[in-house]
Design an enzyme around this catalytic site. Structure first.
Site, PDB file in Angstrom:
ATOM      1  N   SER B 156      11.580   8.362   5.398  1.00 36.60           N
ATOM      2  CA  SER B 156      10.420   9.099   5.978  1.00 36.60           C
ATOM      3  C   SER B 156      10.788  10.593   6.051  1.00 36.60           C
ATOM      4  O   SER B 156      11.466  11.151   5.159  1.00 36.60           O
ATOM      5  CB  SER B 156      10.009   8.334   7.108  1.00 36.60           C
ATOM      6  OG  SER B 156       8.761   8.653   7.105  1.00 36.60           O
ATOM      7  N   ASP B 324       4.839   0.272  -0.002  1.00 37.76           N
ATOM      8  CA  ASP B 324       4.710   1.655   0.824  1.00 37.76           C
ATOM      9  C   ASP B 324       3.237   2.211   0.184  1.00 37.76           C
ATOM     10  O   ASP B 324       3.152   2.562  -0.687  1.00 37.76           O
ATOM     11  CB  ASP B 324       6.053   2.457   0.693  1.00 37.76           C
ATOM     12  CG  ASP B 324       6.137   3.684   1.623  1.00 37.76           C
ATOM     13  OD1 ASP B 324       4.855   3.821   2.109  1.00 37.76           O
ATOM     14  OD2 ASP B 324       6.991   3.985   1.886  1.00 37.76           O
ATOM     15  N   HIS B 353       5.842   0.701   4.479  1.00 44.73           N
ATOM     16  CA  HIS B 353       6.770   1.902   4.543  1.00 44.73           C
ATOM     17  C   HIS B 353       7.750   1.382   5.772  1.00 44.73           C
ATOM     18  O   HIS B 353       8.931   1.807   5.738  1.00 44.73           O
ATOM     19  CB  HIS B 353       5.838   3.036   5.189  1.00 44.73           C
ATOM     20  CG  HIS B 353       6.764   4.339   5.531  1.00 44.73           C
ATOM     21  ND1 HIS B 353       7.119   4.897   4.505  1.00 44.73           N
ATOM     22  CD2 HIS B 353       6.897   4.998   6.589  1.00 44.73           C
ATOM     23  CE1 HIS B 353       7.917   6.163   5.103  1.00 44.73           C
ATOM     24  NE2 HIS B 353       7.727   5.927   6.286  1.00 44.73           N
TER      25      HIS B 353
END
Lengths: 378, 378
Positions: B156, B324, B353
Site C-alpha cells: 500500500s 484487491d 487489500h
C-alpha cells in the site's frame, strides 16, 4: 406525432390505503393513509394486459420518462429507455412508475405529515421494507385496472422490488427483470449503507432526525451520497474521466500546491454530486430507504433461499454489469442459476453499477428480446 | 535462543535533520528538527550490506516485529513476516522499520511540538509527500551505517515508498518489493481518501484541526476508518465472515426488529474497527498521510510515467492481490510490465487489500525466492 419526451408528463397522486383499509407493514405497524405518486406512459389496452411496472432505485422518483416541466433538462431518470419507439415502447405498453413507499417524491414517507399531529413523521415513520413497497405497488396497479403485468423491471433497489413481485404476486406478473441487484443484500452493501447513515447522523444539523424547521444536515447527506458514489462507479471509469487532473490549471507554487483546497477533479466531482443530492433529496428518507435495502432478504421468514428462489416459476431476465462492485456479476449469475426459468445477460461497461442508467444499447437489446420471447406471448 | 517475538523490542529515536541541516520538503518548506522513531531486528553485518528496510502503510508504526511490552498482544504489525526463522530472517538480515515523516508514532509530524511556540504543529505542519518520507528514511539508513539495502519492501503506502526508493536512491538499494500499491494514486483512491477526510472535518470536535486540548474528533475519525475498511476487504470476505447475522440472537418483535440499533454484525464490526483506530491514532495525522498518498505520483515533475518507470533498473518484485479493489491487479500487472527487471506474483486470497497483512504463506514464498535470486546475490 409528438414523442413522450416532447410532452410534459404529470405526476399523479392516489390514496391506496385508508383508515378502514390500512397497509399492514412487515414491522407490524398499520399505516394509513398511504398516498402514491405515479406516472404512466402509453395506454392500457382493452385486455388490460400490456402494462409494465418500472421500479426506481434509492434516490429515484416516479418521474421515469418525459419532461416534468418545459425545461428540457427535466426529463425522467430512465427517459432513454421508456417512451415511444424506445425499449419500453409507449405505443405498445402501458408503462407505470411510482415513487415507492417511504420515498420523498410524493408517496407517503417520513417527510409526510403524520395525521395524528400534522407534523412530519420523521423518525416516527415505521421502517418500511421492500415487501411493503411492493404491497403498495400492487394496490396501485389494481387501481389502474391492470389485469396482469407484462413485467416488473428495475435496477439495484428496483431489482429487489422486481424479485419480491415474483414471490409475492406471481399470478399478477408474467415475467420479472431484476438488474444489478441482490436476492439478499450483502454485508458489504450493508456496511456501505451504514457508513452513509453515520455520515448523516454525525452531522449536528441532523438533530436526531428532527430538522424539518431548521434545514437538513447538508454536509452529512452530501457525504452519504459521496460514499455511495464510490460504489456506483468503477475505478476504471474514474481514471478515464478524471485522471489525476486538478481543478485549477494555473499551476501551483511551492506553498500552495499541496493545500487541501487545491482539489483533484475527482474530489470536486464527488462533492458536486453530494451537493446535487442535497438539493433534491431528504436525509431521513435516505436513512429509511438504505435500511430497507439492508433488510432486503428474499428468504426472510420464508425458509431456505434456494427453495424460495426455485419457487419463482415465471421467466426472469437477470442482468449483471461486468464492472459492478456493489452487486458483482458473481451474485447475478448465482441468482440466475437458482431461478427455474432464467436468462442471464451481462452489460459490458466501464461505468460500474451505474451502467444500468447509461448503457441503453446493450440493456435495451436484452430487454426487448426477453419481452418478445416471454412477456409478450401471454 | 529466544526468538524476536519473545523479546521486547525498543523503539528508538534519532534526530536526522537539524536547524543547520533541515529537511528540504517537496512543498518548499524547510523542516527542522526531524526526529525518526525506528526499530531494528537482527544485526548489521561487517560489509554493512545485509539491511532490509520495511515501510509501513497508512496507520502503521515502526513497531513491525517483536513485542513492545510484556503483553503478548503487543506484537508488531508484520510480526509473522519478520523475525528469526521468518521470511525477513533476523538471523540473516538487519531489518529496519521506521515511522514515516508525518506519522504519529514518534517521528516528527503534525502532533509534534513546533519549536517556535511549543504547541503541536497541527495544520501548520507542512504537507509531506512520499518522497519526503523517503528522504528521511535515507538519512536513517545512513545514520545506521547501511552501505546498501538488500531491498525496500512495503504494501500500500509502504509500496509507494519502495517505488520512490527505486527512483531516488537506486545506488543505495539492490532491489525493491512494492506490494498492492500504485505508481500514481488512482482517482478512486483519492476519492475514498477525500471522503474519509471530510468525515473527520465534518465533526465539530475537529475544530479546524485545533483539538489538542479538547479531545480529538472521535466520530469523524471512526467514520474515516470505516470508509477505508470497506475498501480494504472484499465483499466475499465480509459475506463469509458475517453473512446477514445480527448482533442479538434474541429474535425481534414486530416493533423492534427493524430498529437501527438492532445492528447487523458487519455494522458492529466496522464500528468496532473505527473505535479501535480512534484509541490509537490521531485525526490530523490521518488527513496528512492520506493526502500524501493522493499526491503520490512517481512521474510528478519527472516526465513521462513509462519513462520514469523504465529508468528503474534494479530488480523489482511486484505483488498483486486478486481480490484487491483499492489497488487492483490490473494496476499491479501494468506496473510490472513497465519496469525493466520485474517479477510479478499474485496473492490468491478472499481478504482483499488487507491480504498483505494476512497471507504470509504466499507472500513469504514470493519474497524469499526473490531475495534469494536477486537481493542476496550482491
Amino acid at each position: 406525432m409528438a414523442t413522450i419526451t416532447e410532452n410534459i408528463v404529470e405526476t399523479k397522486l392516489v390514496q391506496v390505503f385508508s383508515a378502514s383499509d390500512p397497509l399492514h407493514m412487515d414491522c407490524g405497524e398499520r399505516l394509513s393513509p398511504v398516498t402514491v405518486a405515479y406516472e404512466t406512459y402509453g395506454e392500457l389496452n382493452a385486455a388490460a394486459d400490456n402494462a409494465i411496472l418500472v421500479c426506481h432505485a434509492l434516490t429515484g422518483s416516479a418521474h421515469a420518462a418525459g419532461l416534468s416541466t418545459d425545461d428540457p433538462k427535466s426529463e425522467g431518470w430512465w427517459d432513454s429507455f421508456i417512451g415511444e419507439g424506445k425499449t419500453l415502447d409507449a405505443r405498445k405498453y402501458f408503462v407505470i412508475c411510482s415513487n415507492f413507499l417511504g420515498g420523498c417524491y410524493g408517496t407517503t414517507g417520513s417527510v409526510t405529515s403524520d395525521p395524528k399531529n400534522g407534523k412530519p413523521y420523521g423518525l416516527r415513520f415505521p421502517q418500511m421494507t421492500v415487501r411493503d413497497m411492493v404491497r403498495v405497488e400492487k394496490k396501485l396497479t389494481d387501481f389502474l385496472g391492470v389485469k396482469q403485468l407484462r413485467t416488473v423491471v428495475g435496477g439495484s433497489l428496483g431489482g429487489m422490488q422486481a424479485l419480491e413481485w415474483g414471490v409475492m404476486y406471481p399470478d399478477s406478473v408474467r415475467t420479472i427483470i431484476p438488474i444489478a441487484t441482490a436476492s439478499q443484500h450483502s454485508p458489504w452493501g450493508i456496511g456501505l449503507n451504514d457508513i452513509a447513515r453515520q455520515a448523516i447522523m454525525n452531522d449536528p444539523a441532523w438533530q436526531e432526525g428532527d430538522y424539518y424547521h431548521s434545514g437538513q444536515p447538508e454536509r452529512g447527506l452530501s457525504l452519504a451520497r459521496q460514499i455511495a458514489m464510490i460504489s456506483y462507479r468503477s475505478d476504471a471509469s474514474f481514471l478515464d474521466r478524471f485522471h489525476r487532473e486538478r481543478i485549477s490549471s494555473n499551476g501551483y507554487t511551492a506553498k500552495t500546491r499541496f493545500e487541501v483546497k487545491n482539489l483533484f477533479q475527482i474530489e470536486s466531482y464527488l462533492r458536486y454530486q453530494g451537493k446535487k443530492l442535497v438539493d433534491r433529496f431528504d436525509a431521513n428518507t435516505y436513512i429509511y430507504i438504505s435500511r430497507a435495502m439492508d433488510l432486503h432478504d428474499i428468504a426472510y421468514e420464508r425458509g431456505d433461499l434456494a427453495e424460495v428462489l426455485a419457487a419463482i416459476k415465471i421467466p426472469t431476465l437477470c442482468v449483471g454489469i461486468n464492472t459492478d462492485v456493489l452487486y458483482p456479476v458473481h451474485e447475478q449469475k448465482r441468482l440466475a442459476s437458482q431461478l427455474v426459468r432464467s436468462t442471464y445477460r451481462e452489460i459490458n461497461s466501464p461505468f460500474g453499477h451505474d451502467a444500468f442508467l447509461i448503457e441503453y444499447g446493450q440493456l435495451g437489446k436484452f430487454v426487448r428480446e426477453f419481452l418478445r420471447d416471454y412477456a409478450d406471448k401471454g
